[in-house]
Design a protein around this motif. Structure first.
Motif, PDB file in Angstrom:
ATOM      1  N   ARG A   1       0.846  -1.184   0.000  1.00 37.49           N
ATOM      2  CA  ARG A   1       0.000   0.000   0.000  1.00 37.49           C
ATOM      3  C   ARG A   1       0.887   1.241   0.000  1.00 37.49           C
ATOM      4  NH1 ARG A   1      -2.512  -0.702   6.031  1.00 37.49           N
ATOM      5  NH2 ARG A   1      -0.711   0.023   7.193  1.00 37.49           N
ATOM      6  N   LEU A   2       0.506   2.195  -0.796  1.00 38.23           N
ATOM      7  CA  LEU A   2       1.233   3.454  -0.868  1.00 38.23           C
ATOM      8  C   LEU A   2       0.577   4.412   0.111  1.00 38.23           C
ATOM      9  CD1 LEU A   2       3.422   5.184  -2.142  1.00 38.23           C
ATOM     10  CD2 LEU A   2       1.786   5.817  -3.914  1.00 38.23           C
ATOM     11  N   GLU A   3       1.309   4.783   1.148  1.00 37.47           N
ATOM     12  CA  GLU A   3       0.754   5.636   2.188  1.00 37.47           C
ATOM     13  C   GLU A   3       1.028   7.109   1.883  1.00 37.47           C
ATOM     14  OE1 GLU A   3       2.386   3.819   5.700  1.00 37.47           O
ATOM     15  OE2 GLU A   3       0.842   2.288   5.679  1.00 37.47           O
ATOM     16  N   ALA A   4       0.412   7.985   2.654  1.00 40.98           N
ATOM     17  CA  ALA A   4       0.503   9.431   2.417  1.00 40.98           C
ATOM     18  C   ALA A   4       1.934   9.951   2.447  1.00 40.98           C
ATOM     19  CB  ALA A   4      -0.351  10.182   3.443  1.00 40.98           C
ATOM     20  N   ASP A   5       2.805   9.300   3.231  1.00 45.29           N
ATOM     21  CA  ASP A   5       4.189   9.756   3.316  1.00 45.29           C
ATOM     22  C   ASP A   5       5.067   9.227   2.185  1.00 45.29           C
ATOM     23  OD1 ASP A   5       4.435   7.109   4.005  1.00 45.29           O
ATOM     24  OD2 ASP A   5       5.132   7.486   6.043  1.00 45.29           O
ATOM     25  N   GLY A   6       4.451   8.514   1.231  1.00 48.94           N
ATOM     26  CA  GLY A   6       5.183   7.999   0.084  1.00 48.94           C
ATOM     27  C   GLY A   6       5.829   6.651   0.317  1.00 48.94           C
ATOM     28  N   ILE A   7       5.731   6.111   1.523  1.00 52.56           N
ATOM     29  CA  ILE A   7       6.312   4.804   1.835  1.00 52.56           C
ATOM     30  C   ILE A   7       5.351   3.714   1.350  1.00 52.56           C
ATOM     31  CG2 ILE A   7       7.013   3.285   3.714  1.00 52.56           C
ATOM     32  CD1 ILE A   7       8.563   5.497   4.708  1.00 52.56           C
ATOM     33  N   GLN A   8       5.904   2.637   0.775  1.00 51.34           N
ATOM     34  CA  GLN A   8       5.087   1.544   0.274  1.00 51.34           C
ATOM     35  C   GLN A   8       5.475   0.252   0.985  1.00 51.34           C
ATOM     36  OE1 GLN A   8       4.941   1.310  -3.961  1.00 51.34           O
ATOM     37  NE2 GLN A   8       3.607  -0.460  -3.963  1.00 51.34           N
ATOM     38  N   PRO A   9       4.935   0.024   2.206  1.00 47.86           N
ATOM     39  CA  PRO A   9       5.297  -1.187   2.953  1.00 47.86           C
ATOM     40  C   PRO A   9       4.553  -2.418   2.426  1.00 47.86           C
ATOM     41  CG  PRO A   9       3.682   0.051   4.181  1.00 47.86           C
ATOM     42  CD  PRO A   9       4.020   0.868   2.947  1.00 47.86           C
ATOM     43  N   LEU A  10       5.104  -3.584   2.733  1.00 51.12           N
ATOM     44  CA  LEU A  10       4.439  -4.850   2.486  1.00 51.12           C
ATOM     45  C   LEU A  10       3.643  -5.173   3.743  1.00 51.12           C
ATOM     46  CD1 LEU A  10       4.087  -7.355   0.662  1.00 51.12           C
ATOM     47  CD2 LEU A  10       6.013  -8.357   1.876  1.00 51.12           C
TER      48      LEU A  10
ATOM     49  N   GLY B   1     -23.642 -22.145   6.695  1.00 48.93           N
ATOM     50  CA  GLY B   1     -24.362 -21.481   7.755  1.00 48.93           C
ATOM     51  C   GLY B   1     -23.585 -21.247   9.035  1.00 48.93           C
ATOM     52  N   ARG B   2     -22.306 -21.545   9.048  1.00 46.52           N
ATOM     53  CA  ARG B   2     -21.527 -21.395  10.276  1.00 46.52           C
ATOM     54  C   ARG B   2     -20.623 -20.180  10.199  1.00 46.52           C
ATOM     55  NH1 ARG B   2     -17.824 -25.877  13.332  1.00 46.52           N
ATOM     56  NH2 ARG B   2     -17.200 -24.521  15.037  1.00 46.52           N
ATOM     57  N   ALA B   3     -20.691 -19.375  11.221  1.00 50.09           N
ATOM     58  CA  ALA B   3     -19.802 -18.220  11.300  1.00 50.09           C
ATOM     59  C   ALA B   3     -18.444 -18.691  11.797  1.00 50.09           C
ATOM     60  CB  ALA B   3     -20.392 -17.179  12.248  1.00 50.09           C
ATOM     61  N   GLY B   4     -17.533 -17.797  11.976  1.00 48.56           N
ATOM     62  CA  GLY B   4     -16.236 -18.169  12.507  1.00 48.56           C
ATOM     63  C   GLY B   4     -15.081 -17.639  11.694  1.00 48.56           C
ATOM     64  N   CYS B   5     -15.348 -16.931  10.614  1.00 49.05           N
ATOM     65  CA  CYS B   5     -14.282 -16.356   9.810  1.00 49.05           C
ATOM     66  C   CYS B   5     -13.742 -15.128  10.520  1.00 49.05           C
ATOM     67  CB  CYS B   5     -14.799 -15.940   8.438  1.00 49.05           C
ATOM     68  SG  CYS B   5     -15.496 -17.307   7.528  1.00 49.05           S
ATOM     69  N   GLN B   6     -12.450 -15.029  10.624  1.00 48.60           N
ATOM     70  CA  GLN B   6     -11.878 -13.899  11.341  1.00 48.60           C
ATOM     71  C   GLN B   6     -10.498 -13.590  10.791  1.00 48.60           C
ATOM     72  OE1 GLN B   6     -11.513 -14.606  15.505  1.00 48.60           O
ATOM     73  NE2 GLN B   6     -10.498 -12.684  15.893  1.00 48.60           N
ATOM     74  N   TRP B   7     -10.272 -12.314  10.475  1.00 50.61           N
ATOM     75  CA  TRP B   7      -8.950 -11.848  10.083  1.00 50.61           C
ATOM     76  C   TRP B   7      -8.232 -11.362  11.315  1.00 50.61           C
ATOM     77  CZ3 TRP B   7      -6.622 -12.552   5.564  1.00 50.61           C
ATOM     78  CH2 TRP B   7      -7.409 -12.852   4.450  1.00 50.61           C
ATOM     79  N   GLY B   8      -6.955 -11.670  11.397  1.00 51.27           N
ATOM     80  CA  GLY B   8      -6.124 -11.166  12.490  1.00 51.27           C
ATOM     81  C   GLY B   8      -5.752  -9.721  12.229  1.00 51.27           C
ATOM     82  N   ASN B   9      -4.900  -9.176  13.069  1.00 47.96           N
ATOM     83  CA  ASN B   9      -4.426  -7.798  12.894  1.00 47.96           C
ATOM     84  C   ASN B   9      -3.352  -7.766  11.818  1.00 47.96           C
ATOM     85  OD1 ASN B   9      -6.074  -6.797  14.926  1.00 47.96           O
ATOM     86  ND2 ASN B   9      -4.579  -7.344  16.496  1.00 47.96           N
ATOM     87  N   GLY B  10      -3.432  -6.791  10.930  1.00 45.90           N
ATOM     88  CA  GLY B  10      -2.440  -6.638   9.869  1.00 45.90           C
ATOM     89  C   GLY B  10      -1.080  -6.256  10.430  1.00 45.90           C
ATOM     90  N   ARG B  11      -0.057  -6.747   9.802  1.00 40.27           N
ATOM     91  CA  ARG B  11       1.310  -6.422  10.224  1.00 40.27           C
ATOM     92  C   ARG B  11       2.070  -5.869   9.044  1.00 40.27           C
ATOM     93  NH1 ARG B  11       1.983 -11.857  13.415  1.00 40.27           N
ATOM     94  NH2 ARG B  11       0.875 -11.261  15.293  1.00 40.27           N
ATOM     95  N   ILE B  12       2.765  -4.791   9.276  1.00 41.82           N
ATOM     96  CA  ILE B  12       3.581  -4.191   8.241  1.00 41.82           C
ATOM     97  C   ILE B  12       4.959  -4.838   8.282  1.00 41.82           C
ATOM     98  CG2 ILE B  12       4.701  -2.055   7.475  1.00 41.82           C
ATOM     99  CD1 ILE B  12       2.283  -0.554   8.539  1.00 41.82           C
ATOM    100  N   ARG B  13       5.422  -5.286   7.129  1.00 42.93           N
ATOM    101  CA  ARG B  13       6.734  -5.901   7.013  1.00 42.93           C
ATOM    102  C   ARG B  13       7.639  -4.952   6.223  1.00 42.93           C
ATOM    103  NH1 ARG B  13       6.442  -9.607  10.813  1.00 42.93           N
ATOM    104  NH2 ARG B  13       4.915 -11.189  10.409  1.00 42.93           N
ATOM    105  N   THR B  14       8.794  -4.678   6.751  1.00 39.20           N
ATOM    106  CA  THR B  14       9.767  -3.850   6.033  1.00 39.20           C
ATOM    107  C   THR B  14      11.074  -4.613   5.946  1.00 39.20           C
ATOM    108  OG1 THR B  14      10.411  -2.759   8.088  1.00 39.20           O
ATOM    109  CG2 THR B  14       8.726  -1.670   6.765  1.00 39.20           C
ATOM    110  N   ALA B  15      11.888  -4.227   4.977  1.00 34.49           N
ATOM    111  CA  ALA B  15      13.156  -4.924   4.762  1.00 34.49           C
ATOM    112  C   ALA B  15      14.143  -4.619   5.858  1.00 34.49           C
ATOM    113  CB  ALA B  15      13.742  -4.524   3.423  1.00 34.49           C
TER     114      ALA B  15
END
Length: 172
Positions: free
Chosen positions: A136-145, A158-172
């Motif tokens: 994603r290209l952020e406002a400061d021009g940085i493009q993290p993975l 019919g069963r719920a239970g889908c859940q995304w975890g918290n996003g993590r930014i990965r940098t080199a």
């Protein structure tokens, strides 16, 4: 013999297939000349392709560039980019598919809506876990993975239970 799945202005087709020969194709299409939306068609051996259906009927804005992964039971996980109606940013959305229940209501993964989403990819295991990565290209021009883990108790009708975890930014 080639078969036409969509008669509209379409793009970004992706296909996932499992060992039994079941497959799901996804793409974006502009069917009403207002905005691109995400569409899918399921392939069943000995039957063929289903009629195309739209994923996420209640999502506004333009939806683009779907990616898909499928497990051995025919369950699938799709991720795509949605451009805001105001044109001021993009967000990442997902949905899951179960052969007995169809597509679930989409969920927003990346809630920024103030930056530009780059290429995304997704993998999905036979144990109900998935992982998506995107830039994603952020406002400061940085493009993290960025990566996010998907957990699912089981993809059952019919069963719920889908859940995304918290996003993590990965940098080199």
């Amino acid at each position: 013999t080639p078969q036409r799945l969509s008669g509209d202005q379409s793009g970004s087709p992706m296909v996932a297939i499992n060992d039994s020969g079941s497959a799901i194709a996804v793409w974006h299409a502009d069917t009403d000349q207002t905005a691109y939306k995400i569409w899918s068609s399921q392939y069943t051996p000995d039957i063929g392709w289903s009629v195309a259906s739209r994923i996420g009927n209640r999502i506004g804005g333009t939806s683009l560039d779907p990616v898909i992964a499928m497990d051995s039971d025919g369950n699938a996980l799709i991720v795509w980019i949605r451009q805001s109606r105001q044109g001021n940013g993009e967000s990442l959305w997902s949905s899951t598919y179960n052969p007995g229940a169809g597509w679930r209501d989409p969920a927003q993964i990346d809630t920024g809506d103030t930056f530009s989403i780059g290429a995304a990819n997704v993998v999905f295991s036979n144990y109900g876990k998935g992982l998506t990565v995107w830039t994603r290209l952020e406002a400061d021009g940085i493009q993290p993975l960025v990566q996010q883990l998907f957990r699912n108790q089981r993809l059952e009708p019919g069963r719920a239970g889908c859940q995304w975890g918290n996003g993590r930014i990965r940098t080199a």
